[in-house]
Design a protein around this motif. Structure first.
Motif, short mmCIF file in Angstrom:
data_model
loop_
_atom_site.label_atom_id
_atom_site.label_comp_id
_atom_site.label_asym_id
_atom_site.label_seq_id
_atom_site.Cartn_x
_atom_site.Cartn_y
_atom_site.Cartn_z
N PHE A 301 0.83 -1.21 0.00
CA PHE A 301 0.00 0.00 0.00
C PHE A 301 0.87 1.26 0.00
O PHE A 301 0.65 2.19 -0.76
N GLY A 304 2.18 2.20 -3.22
CA GLY A 304 1.19 2.47 -4.27
C GLY A 304 0.76 1.20 -4.98
O GLY A 304 0.17 1.25 -6.05
N ALA A 337 -5.95 2.08 6.67
CA ALA A 337 -5.48 1.32 5.50
C ALA A 337 -5.49 -0.17 5.80
O ALA A 337 -5.94 -0.98 4.97
N TRP A 351 -11.18 2.05 -2.22
CA TRP A 351 -10.05 2.77 -2.81
C TRP A 351 -9.99 4.21 -2.31
O TRP A 351 -8.92 4.77 -2.10
N TYR A 352 -11.18 4.79 -2.09
CA TYR A 352 -11.22 6.15 -1.56
C TYR A 352 -10.58 6.21 -0.17
O TYR A 352 -9.78 7.10 0.12
N LEU A 354 -8.38 4.19 0.97
CA LEU A 354 -6.93 4.03 0.82
C LEU A 354 -6.29 5.36 0.43
O LEU A 354 -5.21 5.71 0.91
N GLY A 355 -6.98 6.11 -0.45
CA GLY A 355 -6.49 7.42 -0.84
C GLY A 355 -6.38 8.35 0.36
O GLY A 355 -5.37 9.01 0.57
N SER A 368 -3.04 8.30 -6.87
CA SER A 368 -3.38 7.13 -7.69
C SER A 368 -4.53 6.32 -7.07
O SER A 368 -5.31 5.70 -7.77
N TYR A 369 -4.63 6.31 -5.73
CA TYR A 369 -5.74 5.59 -5.10
C TYR A 369 -7.07 6.32 -5.34
O TYR A 369 -8.10 5.70 -5.57
N ARG A 372 -8.03 5.60 -8.81
CA ARG A 372 -8.54 4.23 -8.88
C ARG A 372 -9.99 4.19 -8.40
O ARG A 372 -10.84 3.46 -8.95
N SER A 373 -10.29 4.98 -7.37
CA SER A 373 -11.64 5.04 -6.82
C SER A 373 -12.64 5.53 -7.87
O SER A 373 -13.70 4.95 -8.07
#
Ligand SMILES: [Zn+2]
Length: 410
Positions: A301, A304, A337, A351-352, A354-355, A368-369, A372-373
């Motif tokens: 994680f 990335g 996370a 994913w949000y 994680l961002g 990038s997370y 991805r979301s």
């Protein structure tokens, strides 16, 4: 007949009550024998193995090689005791056996180690590679694999006794203890664990993580040649093994870089057949903080490279919504996370989060997370409101993720 039934009952009781938690990995493992017993048996086995070489003056007779091995194992032990502080009380010891035809090394329960000169000479092993072999062997000892192996052996012994309707098998247990410790191949699971622990010990001690895969490649290449490849009989080498070790490198790299950048800060310990920490070389107090193995998903994680693999884990995810909100509110980014990674739910909301966690931790990969979301929610049908339940946890997605992308810039 009566006895047989009794033996079966004993067997069943033994199995039901004899599981303990692996001190390194948290895995539940069979242990019919306390670690202390295994350690004391190992001590005798170690003496017996070394005695014939000692008699012929073939222990540590190459002072340079012995010093080299001791320096490496000192650094590994210094790390090992951080993972399992109780092992600081072990009578750690290492000896180099002058046997150029034998490629082998071991660390018995309790920290009694040896390496045969053949392993170093035949493989032209570098310090990094020696560190990987010894780290792996120490990994077996830390994870209490010896007790597990002996327990499995005892169990099959009891089983044989039960089937045969007599008790002879039990009496033989002591005799076969050393055979089990030394000669039986390790289980694949134990090998994987030892590889995992060994590469981390070596990285923390300042040895290149790439050397693990390199060493096994060398071993596989050389195994066609003459010589007793004793190590390979207990440690099957395979392409999968090499690949798995190579896959661990990215997570280990930061530990290695940190250790290698400041080698004098590495806590050292003289394992040269004395059990006390070298006077004056005691590790600084900060270094004594107990460690646990690197959380591999969390390490990915941070780079990335987080993975969320489950498309149908909404139920499990829904049960975590309250906890996720709480962690986010508390700005407990690492645990946020961790919780998301554990849930493994491949939806835009995950994913949000994680961002958010990455942003909170100041990681450049946060962008990038969030991206991805948006992708997952908008283009791939993985939106948290898309299923039967609303799993968005009150977060306006994909809007919030888009705002984050703007906030963080491209
Ligand atoms: Zn092994």
């Amino acid at each position: 007949m009566k006895f047989r039934r009794g033996a079966w009952a004993a067997l069943l009781m033994a199995v039901l009550t004899a599981c303990s938690t692996n001190p390194m990995t948290g895995r539940s493992q069979l242990s019919l024998m306390p670690e202390a017993t295994v350690i004391s048996q190992s001590r005798s086995a170690y003496k017996a193995e070394l005695a014939p070489y000692a008699k012929k003056n073939r222990l540590n007779d190459d002072p340079d090689m012995a010093a080299r091995v001791r320096a490496i194992t000192d650094r590994l032990i210094a790390q090992a005791v951080r993972y399992r502080p109780d092992t600081a009380a072990w009578a750690w010891e290492v000896n180099v056996i002058d046997d150029p035809k034998t490629l082998n090394a071991f660390c018995l329960p309790g920290g009694k180690m040896a390496v045969y000169s053949g392993l170093i000479l035949k493989l032209k092993a570098t310090d990094d590679e020696i560190a990987q072999v010894m780290g792996h062997e120490i990994g077996h000892a830390l994870a209490n694999h010896g007790a597990e192996k002996m327990s499995v052996g005892m169990l099959s012994d009891i089983l044989v006794a039960a089937l045969a309707g007599n008790n002879r098998g039990r009496q033989q247990t002591g005799d076969i203890a050393s055979l089990l410790l030394w000669q039986l191949p390790n289980s694949r699971g134990a090998e994987t664990e030892a590889d995992r622990i060994g590469i981390e010990l070596a990285a923390r001690a300042g040895y290149r993580p790439e050397a693990a895969a390199e060493l096994w490649r060398k071993m596989m290449r050389e195994s066609g040649e003459k010589g007793r490849f004793a190590l390979l009989s207990t440690h099957p080498a395979s392409a999968e093994r090499v690949e798995a070790l190579a896959g661990l490198v990215p997570a280990m790299q930061p530990l290695y870089t940190e250790a290698a950048a400041n080698p004098q800060a590495l806590p050292t310990r003289l394992a040269a057949n004395v059990r006390d920490v070298t006077p004056g070389a005691a590790p600084p107090p900060a270094a004594l903080q107990p460690l646990s193995l690197v959380n591999l998903p969390l390490a990915a994680f941070r780079r990335g490279q987080a993975r969320l693999g489950c498309d149908s884990c909404g139920m499990g995810f829904s049960s975590r919504l309250g906890r996720l909100k709480e962690l986010a509110d508390r700005q407990d980014w690492e645990n946020l996370a961790g919780e998301v990674l554990e849930a493994d739910y491949n939806q835009d909301i995950a994913w949000y989060y994680l961002g958010l966690a990455a942003e909170g931790l100041g990681l450049p990969v946060a962008w990038s997370y969030f991206e991805r979301s948006v992708l997952r929610g908008v283009e791939e049908g993985g939106h948290c409101k898309g299923g039967l339940m609303d799993l968005c946890n009150g977060i306006d997605l994909p809007q919030k993720a888009r705002e984050a992308l703007v906030r963080l810039g491209p």
